[in-house]
Design a protein around this motif. Structure first.
Motif, PDB file in Angstrom:
ATOM      1  N   ARG A  12     -30.986   9.834 -22.607  1.00 46.65           N
ATOM      2  CA  ARG A  12     -29.412   9.447 -22.735  1.00 46.65           C
ATOM      3  C   ARG A  12     -29.396  10.625 -24.035  1.00 46.65           C
ATOM      4  O   ARG A  12     -30.120  11.220 -24.610  1.00 46.65           O
ATOM      5  N   ILE A  13     -27.757  10.614 -24.406  1.00 44.56           N
ATOM      6  CA  ILE A  13     -27.404  11.588 -25.551  1.00 44.56           C
ATOM      7  C   ILE A  13     -26.640  10.821 -26.653  1.00 44.56           C
ATOM      8  O   ILE A  13     -25.624   9.990 -26.175  1.00 44.56           O
ATOM      9  N   GLY A  14     -27.241  10.558 -27.542  1.00 38.85           N
ATOM     10  CA  GLY A  14     -26.587   9.792 -28.664  1.00 38.85           C
ATOM     11  C   GLY A  14     -25.479  10.678 -29.371  1.00 38.85           C
ATOM     12  O   GLY A  14     -25.811  11.815 -29.636  1.00 38.85           O
ATOM     13  N   VAL A  15     -24.469  10.234 -29.757  1.00 38.95           N
ATOM     14  CA  VAL A  15     -23.306  10.655 -30.214  1.00 38.95           C
ATOM     15  C   VAL A  15     -22.810  10.008 -31.449  1.00 38.95           C
ATOM     16  O   VAL A  15     -22.634   8.768 -31.395  1.00 38.95           O
ATOM     17  N   ALA A  16     -22.536  10.648 -32.487  1.00 40.37           N
ATOM     18  CA  ALA A  16     -21.810  10.075 -33.750  1.00 40.37           C
ATOM     19  C   ALA A  16     -20.775  10.550 -34.153  1.00 40.37           C
ATOM     20  O   ALA A  16     -20.408  11.912 -33.591  1.00 40.37           O
ATOM     21  N   ALA A  25     -21.101   9.297 -41.708  1.00 41.52           N
ATOM     22  CA  ALA A  25     -21.323   9.308 -40.095  1.00 41.52           C
ATOM     23  C   ALA A  25     -21.412   7.705 -39.689  1.00 41.52           C
ATOM     24  O   ALA A  25     -21.855   6.970 -40.274  1.00 41.52           O
ATOM     25  N   VAL A  26     -20.633   7.685 -38.508  1.00 40.89           N
ATOM     26  CA  VAL A  26     -20.699   6.373 -37.786  1.00 40.89           C
ATOM     27  C   VAL A  26     -21.356   6.608 -36.390  1.00 40.89           C
ATOM     28  O   VAL A  26     -21.003   7.733 -35.629  1.00 40.89           O
ATOM     29  N   ALA A 102     -33.784   5.656 -37.389  1.00 41.34           N
ATOM     30  CA  ALA A 102     -33.033   4.591 -36.573  1.00 41.34           C
ATOM     31  C   ALA A 102     -33.698   3.336 -35.986  1.00 41.34           C
ATOM     32  O   ALA A 102     -33.018   2.363 -36.101  1.00 41.34           O
ATOM     33  N   GLU A 103     -34.820   3.336 -35.482  1.00 47.84           N
ATOM     34  CA  GLU A 103     -35.587   2.217 -35.035  1.00 47.84           C
ATOM     35  C   GLU A 103     -35.885   1.365 -36.239  1.00 47.84           C
ATOM     36  O   GLU A 103     -35.770   0.041 -36.195  1.00 47.84           O
ATOM     37  N   ARG A 104     -36.065   1.819 -37.506  1.00 41.09           N
ATOM     38  CA  ARG A 104     -36.429   0.984 -38.500  1.00 41.09           C
ATOM     39  C   ARG A 104     -35.191   0.189 -38.892  1.00 41.09           C
ATOM     40  O   ARG A 104     -35.265  -1.036 -39.329  1.00 41.09           O
ATOM     41  N   VAL A 120     -29.968   2.777 -29.825  1.00 37.65           N
ATOM     42  CA  VAL A 120     -30.857   3.910 -30.912  1.00 37.65           C
ATOM     43  C   VAL A 120     -30.464   5.104 -30.882  1.00 37.65           C
ATOM     44  O   VAL A 120     -30.475   5.763 -31.944  1.00 37.65           O
ATOM     45  N   ASP A 121     -29.903   5.663 -29.738  1.00 37.13           N
ATOM     46  CA  ASP A 121     -29.664   7.065 -29.560  1.00 37.13           C
ATOM     47  C   ASP A 121     -28.447   7.485 -30.449  1.00 37.13           C
ATOM     48  O   ASP A 121     -28.431   8.455 -31.144  1.00 37.13           O
ATOM     49  N   LYS A 122     -27.485   6.552 -30.486  1.00 34.62           N
ATOM     50  CA  LYS A 122     -26.347   6.930 -31.202  1.00 34.62           C
ATOM     51  C   LYS A 122     -26.487   6.855 -32.638  1.00 34.62           C
ATOM     52  O   LYS A 122     -26.047   7.228 -33.625  1.00 34.62           O
ATOM     53  N   VAL A 123     -27.444   5.846 -32.940  1.00 30.28           N
ATOM     54  CA  VAL A 123     -27.816   5.672 -34.268  1.00 30.28           C
ATOM     55  C   VAL A 123     -28.666   6.700 -34.709  1.00 30.28           C
ATOM     56  O   VAL A 123     -28.413   7.257 -36.085  1.00 30.28           O
ATOM     57  N   ALA A 124     -29.489   7.410 -34.044  1.00 27.73           N
ATOM     58  CA  ALA A 124     -30.252   8.595 -34.509  1.00 27.73           C
ATOM     59  C   ALA A 124     -29.300   9.610 -34.532  1.00 27.73           C
ATOM     60  O   ALA A 124     -29.568  10.505 -35.482  1.00 27.73           O
TER      61      ALA A 124
END
Length: 137
Positions: A12-16, A25-26, A102-104, A120-124
């Motif tokens: 996956r690719i996380g985007v913010a 950032a959100v 992000a996990e925490r 988790v990826d978009k939070v990272a």
């Protein structure tokens, strides 16, 4: 400055996103890898255009000792491909501990199992982008 943050993962690719009027950032979106990098990059470029981002910040996986290993080399290569698909600058930013952070955060909010994996990826990506924004001051 409107900015997009990106966490490149194998699946996956996380985007913010950070709007120009608020340097916060959100989380924005999670892009599932399609199996074709060019297709993924076009989808990412469409998101960047939709957001009106003026810069894209991609997380660079640097080792704890500050060196760059094979993962960093892979991200550098993909970042060059992404930059070629975009009309805005692409910058790399140290992403050490972003997934752990992000996990925490998600664990503290009680997000568990499949729900956590979906976000988790978009939070990272959000952690990467916020770190970059904070470092600009």
């Amino acid at each position: 400055m409107r900015a997009a943050g990106v966490d490149l993962g194998a699946v996956r690719i996380g985007v913010a996103f950070a709007p120009a009027d608020a340097p916060v950032a959100v989380p924005y979106e999670v892009l599932e890898r399609s199996g074709g990098r060019a297709r993924d990059h076009r989808a990412l470029a469409a998101m960047v255009t939709e957001m009106g981002a003026e810069v894209v910040v991609i997380g660079l996986p640097i080792s704890l000792d500050g060196s760059e290993g094979p993962a960093a080399a892979g991200v550098r290569a993909e970042a060059e491909e992404i930059a070629a698909a975009l009309e805005v600058p692409v910058v790399l930013h140290d992403e050490r501990f972003t997934t752990v952070s992000a996990e925490r955060m998600l664990a503290q909010q009680g997000v568990r199992g499949p729900a956590r994996r979906r976000v988790v990826d978009k939070v990272a990506a959000t952690v990467i982008l916020q770190s970059w924004l904070d470092g600009r001051d």
